[in-house]
Design a protein around this motif. Structure first.
Motif, PDB file in Angstrom:
ATOM      1  N   HIS A  57      33.714  -0.584 -62.033  1.00  0.00           N
ATOM      2  CA  HIS A  57      34.441  -1.481 -61.134  1.00  0.00           C
ATOM      3  C   HIS A  57      35.414  -0.710 -60.237  1.00  0.00           C
ATOM      4  O   HIS A  57      35.873  -1.227 -59.233  1.00  0.00           O
ATOM      5  CB  HIS A  57      35.178  -2.546 -61.932  1.00  0.00           C
ATOM      6  N   TYR A  58      35.729   0.526 -60.626  1.00  0.00           N
ATOM      7  CA  TYR A  58      36.626   1.379 -59.848  1.00  0.00           C
ATOM      8  C   TYR A  58      35.957   2.748 -59.659  1.00  0.00           C
ATOM      9  O   TYR A  58      36.396   3.756 -60.208  1.00  0.00           O
ATOM     10  CB  TYR A  58      37.972   1.535 -60.555  1.00  0.00           C
ATOM     11  N   PRO A  59      34.889   2.787 -58.873  1.00  0.00           N
ATOM     12  CA  PRO A  59      34.095   4.015 -58.777  1.00  0.00           C
ATOM     13  C   PRO A  59      34.677   5.052 -57.814  1.00  0.00           C
ATOM     14  O   PRO A  59      35.490   4.743 -56.948  1.00  0.00           O
ATOM     15  CB  PRO A  59      32.761   3.507 -58.233  1.00  0.00           C
ATOM     16  N   TYR A  60      34.211   6.282 -58.018  1.00  0.00           N
ATOM     17  CA  TYR A  60      34.468   7.372 -57.078  1.00  0.00           C
ATOM     18  C   TYR A  60      33.171   7.855 -56.451  1.00  0.00           C
ATOM     19  O   TYR A  60      33.192   8.657 -55.528  1.00  0.00           O
ATOM     20  CB  TYR A  60      35.195   8.533 -57.776  1.00  0.00           C
ATOM     21  N   VAL A  61      32.052   7.359 -56.967  1.00  0.00           N
ATOM     22  CA  VAL A  61      30.745   7.630 -56.374  1.00  0.00           C
ATOM     23  C   VAL A  61      29.986   6.307 -56.351  1.00  0.00           C
ATOM     24  O   VAL A  61      29.917   5.611 -57.367  1.00  0.00           O
ATOM     25  CB  VAL A  61      29.941   8.674 -57.186  1.00  0.00           C
ATOM     26  N   CYS A  62      29.448   5.964 -55.180  1.00  0.00           N
ATOM     27  CA  CYS A  62      28.643   4.742 -55.033  1.00  0.00           C
ATOM     28  C   CYS A  62      27.300   5.100 -54.426  1.00  0.00           C
ATOM     29  O   CYS A  62      27.224   5.887 -53.485  1.00  0.00           O
ATOM     30  CB  CYS A  62      29.334   3.735 -54.113  1.00  0.00           C
ATOM     31  N   MET A  63      26.275   4.487 -54.980  1.00  0.00           N
ATOM     32  CA  MET A  63      24.939   4.661 -54.432  1.00  0.00           C
ATOM     33  C   MET A  63      24.291   3.291 -54.410  1.00  0.00           C
ATOM     34  O   MET A  63      24.296   2.579 -55.416  1.00  0.00           O
ATOM     35  CB  MET A  63      24.122   5.633 -55.286  1.00  0.00           C
ATOM     36  N   GLY A  64      23.782   2.923 -53.258  1.00  0.00           N
ATOM     37  CA  GLY A  64      23.185   1.605 -53.128  1.00  0.00           C
ATOM     38  C   GLY A  64      22.021   1.608 -52.166  1.00  0.00           C
ATOM     39  O   GLY A  64      21.800   2.562 -51.422  1.00  0.00           O
ATOM     40  N   SER A  65      21.285   0.516 -52.207  1.00  0.00           N
ATOM     41  CA  SER A  65      20.140   0.350 -51.328  1.00  0.00           C
ATOM     42  C   SER A  65      20.164  -1.056 -50.749  1.00  0.00           C
ATOM     43  O   SER A  65      20.471  -2.013 -51.460  1.00  0.00           O
ATOM     44  CB  SER A  65      18.832   0.563 -52.091  1.00  0.00           C
ATOM     45  N   TYR A  66      19.859  -1.177 -49.475  1.00  0.00           N
ATOM     46  CA  TYR A  66      19.815  -2.479 -48.822  1.00  0.00           C
ATOM     47  C   TYR A  66      18.623  -3.298 -49.266  1.00  0.00           C
ATOM     48  O   TYR A  66      18.540  -4.479 -48.989  1.00  0.00           O
ATOM     49  CB  TYR A  66      19.774  -2.318 -47.302  1.00  0.00           C
ATOM     50  N   MET A  67      17.672  -2.658 -49.924  1.00  0.00           N
ATOM     51  CA  MET A  67      16.476  -3.363 -50.363  1.00  0.00           C
ATOM     52  C   MET A  67      16.095  -2.869 -51.755  1.00  0.00           C
ATOM     53  O   MET A  67      16.463  -1.764 -52.148  1.00  0.00           O
ATOM     54  CB  MET A  67      15.320  -3.136 -49.388  1.00  0.00           C
ATOM     55  N   PRO A  68      15.376  -3.690 -52.517  1.00  0.00           N
ATOM     56  CA  PRO A  68      14.952  -3.255 -53.855  1.00  0.00           C
ATOM     57  C   PRO A  68      14.032  -2.036 -53.760  1.00  0.00           C
ATOM     58  O   PRO A  68      13.188  -1.947 -52.881  1.00  0.00           O
ATOM     59  CB  PRO A  68      14.184  -4.457 -54.405  1.00  0.00           C
ATOM     60  N   ILE A  69      14.237  -1.103 -54.669  1.00  0.00           N
ATOM     61  CA  ILE A  69      13.387   0.075 -54.756  1.00  0.00           C
ATOM     62  C   ILE A  69      12.527  -0.101 -55.998  1.00  0.00           C
ATOM     63  O   ILE A  69      13.037  -0.251 -57.098  1.00  0.00           O
ATOM     64  CB  ILE A  69      14.213   1.375 -54.866  1.00  0.00           C
ATOM     65  N   ASP A  70      11.233  -0.090 -55.813  1.00  0.00           N
ATOM     66  CA  ASP A  70      10.312  -0.266 -56.926  1.00  0.00           C
ATOM     67  C   ASP A  70       9.942   1.114 -57.472  1.00  0.00           C
ATOM     68  O   ASP A  70       9.096   1.800 -56.926  1.00  0.00           O
ATOM     69  CB  ASP A  70       9.068  -1.027 -56.457  1.00  0.00           C
ATOM     70  N   PHE A  71      10.628   1.515 -58.535  1.00  0.00           N
ATOM     71  CA  PHE A  71      10.409   2.825 -59.129  1.00  0.00           C
ATOM     72  C   PHE A  71       9.094   2.892 -59.904  1.00  0.00           C
ATOM     73  O   PHE A  71       8.586   3.956 -60.152  1.00  0.00           O
ATOM     74  CB  PHE A  71      11.546   3.156 -60.099  1.00  0.00           C
ATOM     75  N   PHE A  72       8.600   1.748 -60.324  1.00  0.00           N
ATOM     76  CA  PHE A  72       7.514   1.739 -61.288  1.00  0.00           C
ATOM     77  C   PHE A  72       6.186   1.216 -60.743  1.00  0.00           C
ATOM     78  O   PHE A  72       5.183   1.302 -61.415  1.00  0.00           O
ATOM     79  CB  PHE A  72       7.919   0.907 -62.501  1.00  0.00           C
ATOM     80  N   ASN A  73       6.178   0.652 -59.527  1.00  0.00           N
ATOM     81  CA  ASN A  73       4.952   0.087 -58.990  1.00  0.00           C
ATOM     82  C   ASN A  73       4.939   0.287 -57.480  1.00  0.00           C
ATOM     83  O   ASN A  73       5.535  -0.485 -56.741  1.00  0.00           O
ATOM     84  CB  ASN A  73       4.856  -1.403 -59.342  1.00  0.00           C
ATOM     85  N   ALA A  74       4.244   1.295 -57.029  1.00  0.00           N
ATOM     86  CA  ALA A  74       4.235   1.635 -55.601  1.00  0.00           C
ATOM     87  C   ALA A  74       3.156   0.876 -54.833  1.00  0.00           C
ATOM     88  O   ALA A  74       2.779   1.271 -53.745  1.00  0.00           O
ATOM     89  CB  ALA A  74       4.042   3.133 -55.429  1.00  0.00           C
ATOM     90  N   ASP A  75       2.664  -0.233 -55.377  1.00  0.00           N
ATOM     91  CA  ASP A  75       1.596  -0.986 -54.721  1.00  0.00           C
ATOM     92  C   ASP A  75       2.104  -2.002 -53.710  1.00  0.00           C
ATOM     93  O   ASP A  75       1.316  -2.673 -53.070  1.00  0.00           O
ATOM     94  CB  ASP A  75       0.735  -1.726 -55.759  1.00  0.00           C
ATOM     95  N   ASN A  76       3.397  -2.134 -53.548  1.00  0.00           N
ATOM     96  CA  ASN A  76       3.962  -3.117 -52.634  1.00  0.00           C
ATOM     97  C   ASN A  76       3.827  -2.596 -51.198  1.00  0.00           C
ATOM     98  O   ASN A  76       4.585  -1.736 -50.772  1.00  0.00           O
ATOM     99  CB  ASN A  76       5.426  -3.370 -52.992  1.00  0.00           C
ATOM    100  N   LEU A  77       2.869  -3.118 -50.448  1.00  0.00           N
ATOM    101  CA  LEU A  77       2.582  -2.610 -49.101  1.00  0.00           C
ATOM    102  C   LEU A  77       3.729  -2.822 -48.125  1.00  0.00           C
ATOM    103  O   LEU A  77       3.965  -1.996 -47.255  1.00  0.00           O
ATOM    104  CB  LEU A  77       1.302  -3.244 -48.558  1.00  0.00           C
ATOM    105  N   GLY A  78       4.459  -3.917 -48.255  1.00  0.00           N
ATOM    106  CA  GLY A  78       5.600  -4.157 -47.363  1.00  0.00           C
ATOM    107  C   GLY A  78       6.661  -3.091 -47.527  1.00  0.00           C
ATOM    108  O   GLY A  78       7.235  -2.602 -46.565  1.00  0.00           O
ATOM    109  N   LEU A  79       6.900  -2.704 -48.756  1.00  0.00           N
ATOM    110  CA  LEU A  79       7.877  -1.665 -49.047  1.00  0.00           C
ATOM    111  C   LEU A  79       7.400  -0.317 -48.508  1.00  0.00           C
ATOM    112  O   LEU A  79       8.163   0.420 -47.904  1.00  0.00           O
ATOM    113  CB  LEU A  79       8.115  -1.586 -50.560  1.00  0.00           C
ATOM    114  N   ILE A  80       6.131  -0.020 -48.700  1.00  0.00           N
ATOM    115  CA  ILE A  80       5.585   1.248 -48.225  1.00  0.00           C
ATOM    116  C   ILE A  80       5.673   1.335 -46.702  1.00  0.00           C
ATOM    117  O   ILE A  80       6.066   2.369 -46.157  1.00  0.00           O
ATOM    118  CB  ILE A  80       4.131   1.436 -48.711  1.00  0.00           C
ATOM    119  N   THR A  81       5.368   0.258 -45.996  1.00  0.00           N
ATOM    120  CA  THR A  81       5.457   0.252 -44.539  1.00  0.00           C
ATOM    121  C   THR A  81       6.891   0.500 -44.086  1.00  0.00           C
ATOM    122  O   THR A  81       7.140   1.310 -43.200  1.00  0.00           O
ATOM    123  CB  THR A  81       4.951  -1.092 -43.975  1.00  0.00           C
TER     124      THR A  81
END
Length: 169
Positions: A57-81
């Motif tokens: 809740h009080y970080p000194y390092v932040c990492m984020g993504s504006y969209m979900p990252i599918d680490f386990f299933n790269a078959d999502n064509l919209g994400l790949i595009t």
């Protein structure tokens, strides 16, 4: 990229100190990836990383993504595009530096990098490099707690220990 045992152990020490916040789009995948590196290197530790360790809740390092990252299933064509667009970099990594300015520390956020979603492994590697970098985090010589470098004095003692040594309550 290969990390030394010392770098990974130091990054782990920072992660369990509760100074990192990864958003919901990254937390689980980053946890699995980092744990796999720690296990691969045979780094001894008392506990495994948890999702809570990566949600300060009080970080000194932040990492984020504006969209979900599918680490386990790269078959999502919209994400790949979207990931193939060189200009679309939804993942950001930021670090807060601390400078002693008078009576109160001054906090400044800096963007370390932005990454395309298919460059997530590179982003995680930069996260680990940042966490193991002494310019950002170091252990206090007295209590051995990892602190942002700006909270340590010239002798690498944190303010809490310094006040305790001076008898300040």
């Amino acid at each position: 990229m290969t990390f030394s045992k010392k770098q990974l152990a130091r990054a782990y020490d920072v992660l369990i100190q509760g100074v990192v916040c990864l958003d919901d789009n990254l937390r689980q995948g980053v946890l699995v990836y980092i744990e796999s590196l720690l296990l691969e290197q045979g780094i001894q530790r008392d506990k495994y990383l948890s999702l809570e360790d990566l949600h300060s809740h009080y970080p000194y390092v932040c990492m984020g993504s504006y969209m979900p990252i599918d680490f386990f299933n790269a078959d999502n064509l919209g994400l790949i595009t979207a990931c193939n667009d060189e200009n679309f970099k939804p993942i950001s990594l930021k670090v807060c530096t601390v400078l002693q300015g008078g009576h109160k520390p001054v906090h400044r956020w800096h963007t370390v990098g932005t990454y395309r979603c298919d460059d997530i492994i590179s982003a995680i590697h930069v996260l680990l490099e940042t966490l193991s970098n002494g310019a950002y985090f170091n252990p206090c010589k007295t209590c051995n707690t990892i602190r942002p470098a700006g909270y340590l004095d010239d002798e690498q003692v944190c303010g809490c220990c310094h006040d305790g040594l001076l008898g300040v309550a």
